[in-house]
Design a protein around this motif. Sequence first.
Motif, PDB file in Angstrom:
ATOM      1  N   ARG A 258       0.822  -1.208   0.000  1.00  0.00           N
ATOM      2  CA  ARG A 258       0.000   0.000   0.000  1.00  0.00           C
ATOM      3  C   ARG A 258       0.855   1.256   0.000  1.00  0.00           C
ATOM      4  NH1 ARG A 258      -5.023  -1.053   2.083  1.00  0.00           N
ATOM      5  NH2 ARG A 258      -5.533   1.015   1.232  1.00  0.00           N
ATOM      6  N   ALA A 259       2.032   1.193   0.619  1.00  0.00           N
ATOM      7  CA  ALA A 259       2.955   2.335   0.659  1.00  0.00           C
ATOM      8  C   ALA A 259       4.321   1.817   1.062  1.00  0.00           C
ATOM      9  CB  ALA A 259       2.473   3.409   1.628  1.00  0.00           C
ATOM     10  N   MET A 264       7.964   8.960   5.517  1.00  0.00           N
ATOM     11  CA  MET A 264       6.614   9.429   5.240  1.00  0.00           C
ATOM     12  C   MET A 264       6.400  10.714   6.025  1.00  0.00           C
ATOM     13  SD  MET A 264       2.847   7.655   5.903  1.00  0.00           S
ATOM     14  CE  MET A 264       2.944   6.500   4.538  1.00  0.00           C
ATOM     15  N   HIS A 267       5.265  11.052   9.723  1.00  0.00           N
ATOM     16  CA  HIS A 267       5.448   9.747  10.370  1.00  0.00           C
ATOM     17  C   HIS A 267       6.910   9.330  10.264  1.00  0.00           C
ATOM     18  CE1 HIS A 267       1.071   9.307  10.610  1.00  0.00           C
ATOM     19  NE2 HIS A 267       1.021   9.716   9.357  1.00  0.00           N
ATOM     20  N   LEU A 275       4.130  -0.615   4.160  1.00  0.00           N
ATOM     21  CA  LEU A 275       2.761  -0.832   4.630  1.00  0.00           C
ATOM     22  C   LEU A 275       2.069  -1.720   3.608  1.00  0.00           C
ATOM     23  CD1 LEU A 275       1.763   2.823   5.671  1.00  0.00           C
ATOM     24  CD2 LEU A 275       2.922   1.076   7.043  1.00  0.00           C
ATOM     25  N   GLN A 287       2.457  -3.542   9.040  1.00  0.00           N
ATOM     26  CA  GLN A 287       3.406  -2.430   9.028  1.00  0.00           C
ATOM     27  C   GLN A 287       4.799  -2.959   9.364  1.00  0.00           C
ATOM     28  OE1 GLN A 287       2.191   1.066  11.272  1.00  0.00           O
ATOM     29  NE2 GLN A 287       0.025   0.526  11.074  1.00  0.00           N
ATOM     30  N   THR A 300       5.087   0.804  -3.950  1.00  0.00           N
ATOM     31  CA  THR A 300       3.640   0.957  -3.816  1.00  0.00           C
ATOM     32  C   THR A 300       2.934   0.365  -5.029  1.00  0.00           C
ATOM     33  OG1 THR A 300       3.969   2.992  -2.550  1.00  0.00           O
ATOM     34  CG2 THR A 300       1.785   2.626  -3.490  1.00  0.00           C
ATOM     35  N   ASP A 336      -2.876   2.373   4.086  1.00  0.00           N
ATOM     36  CA  ASP A 336      -1.823   3.111   3.391  1.00  0.00           C
ATOM     37  C   ASP A 336      -1.170   4.188   4.246  1.00  0.00           C
ATOM     38  OD1 ASP A 336      -4.056   4.682   3.527  1.00  0.00           O
ATOM     39  OD2 ASP A 336      -4.062   5.276   1.408  1.00  0.00           O
ATOM     40  N   VAL A 337      -1.602   4.326   5.501  1.00  0.00           N
ATOM     41  CA  VAL A 337      -0.935   5.212   6.462  1.00  0.00           C
ATOM     42  C   VAL A 337      -0.854   4.456   7.784  1.00  0.00           C
ATOM     43  CG1 VAL A 337      -1.669   7.374   5.392  1.00  0.00           C
ATOM     44  CG2 VAL A 337      -3.125   6.285   7.112  1.00  0.00           C
ATOM     45  N   PRO A 338       0.150   4.745   8.623  1.00  0.00           N
ATOM     46  CA  PRO A 338       0.278   4.013   9.884  1.00  0.00           C
ATOM     47  C   PRO A 338      -0.872   4.325  10.830  1.00  0.00           C
ATOM     48  CG  PRO A 338       1.837   5.827   9.803  1.00  0.00           C
ATOM     49  CD  PRO A 338       1.234   5.724   8.440  1.00  0.00           C
ATOM     50  N   SER A 339      -1.302   3.322  11.586  1.00  0.00           N
ATOM     51  CA  SER A 339      -2.382   3.478  12.548  1.00  0.00           C
ATOM     52  C   SER A 339      -2.082   2.621  13.758  1.00  0.00           C
ATOM     53  CB  SER A 339      -3.722   3.068  11.933  1.00  0.00           C
ATOM     54  OG  SER A 339      -4.750   3.073  12.909  1.00  0.00           O
TER      55      SER A 339
END
Length: 357
Positions: A258-259, A264, A267, A275, A287, A300, A336-339
Amino acid sequence: MDTSRSLLPVGAAAAVVGLLILLPVVLLTLNNQAQPAQAGCAPVGGATGGVPEQYRAAVDAAAAEAGVPAALVAAQIEAESGWNPTAVSPAGARGIAQFMPATWADYGAGADPFDPDAGIGALGRYLKDLRGQVGHLAQSEAQRLELVLAAYNAGPGAVLQHQGVPPYAETANYVQRITRAAQLDYSADCIPVGGQILGDLGTGQWTHPLPGGRLTSTFGARPCPAGVPSCTQYVTNHAGIDLAGGGTVVAPTDLVIRAAGDSMPGHEYMGTFVLATMTENPELNFQFHHCAPGTLRVATGDTVAVGTPLCTEGASGNASGTHLHFQITTPAAPGDVPSREHAVDPRPILAQKGIIL
């Protein structure tokens, strides 16, 4: 270590003493070929969970008293005495649950320590007491059970002092050994103790995300690692696990990337990262943080098979040393972004696929 009771399984004192000296870690060599996937989880206990028939009622009652799964109580008894009601350790612990005389006086209710039903009942009362002392530190039931086991091994004072599982090799090994046995040896369905049931993990092959690597930090509350550049609440409330010593990071299952990049915006703590999301249900998100800059092997949009090299473990971003931060989040999290909000402990998930860290 809590010196008020024995922590040595009968006949295994030398093995535990060896843990205090530090067990050698055997590192495997990774080549560019995909590593063979592990077999799926197949609990040896079968439909009955593996508990000896004559002790099932007592184990169930003790688990209900303590507010823990019966599989956890069974795994502890196996580790302590091997289900031997007449066991006596070199340190003087007695009975099926291996209580020292002073602790038995508090929890044995005046019974014979060699009475197996009384010993199992005392274990339930002791675990209930420990849960009451340290359970408030946990953010999930799985973490709460790990803290109870840590308090059982190292003492509740050590857990309270470190606000989580103490950084002792023996305690970490004990917690992992008991939770692993509870899931793989004493459950009937491979469900990890403490829940985190994510449904069917699919039929796809899985492998270790850092083949040859060793677990260096667990999920959940922990003390600030020595040398970390910035010790924030996100560092001390660990949303993943750390692995080190394997070299090449690989896809643990079939993934869509995803990325990926060396940084980033917003981040930067991740350093060089990947990711990714599972290609099949339940579409868990993965991740991979702190890769060595310039070592990315994916981009990606790529779709990669299990075992495909992703990067090399490193120390980029907010890292205290060379390692991989490996994190799993549920499909409720963005891929696609860290969580961190939907992070789950990767170890029970990996164990369900037969991968024991």
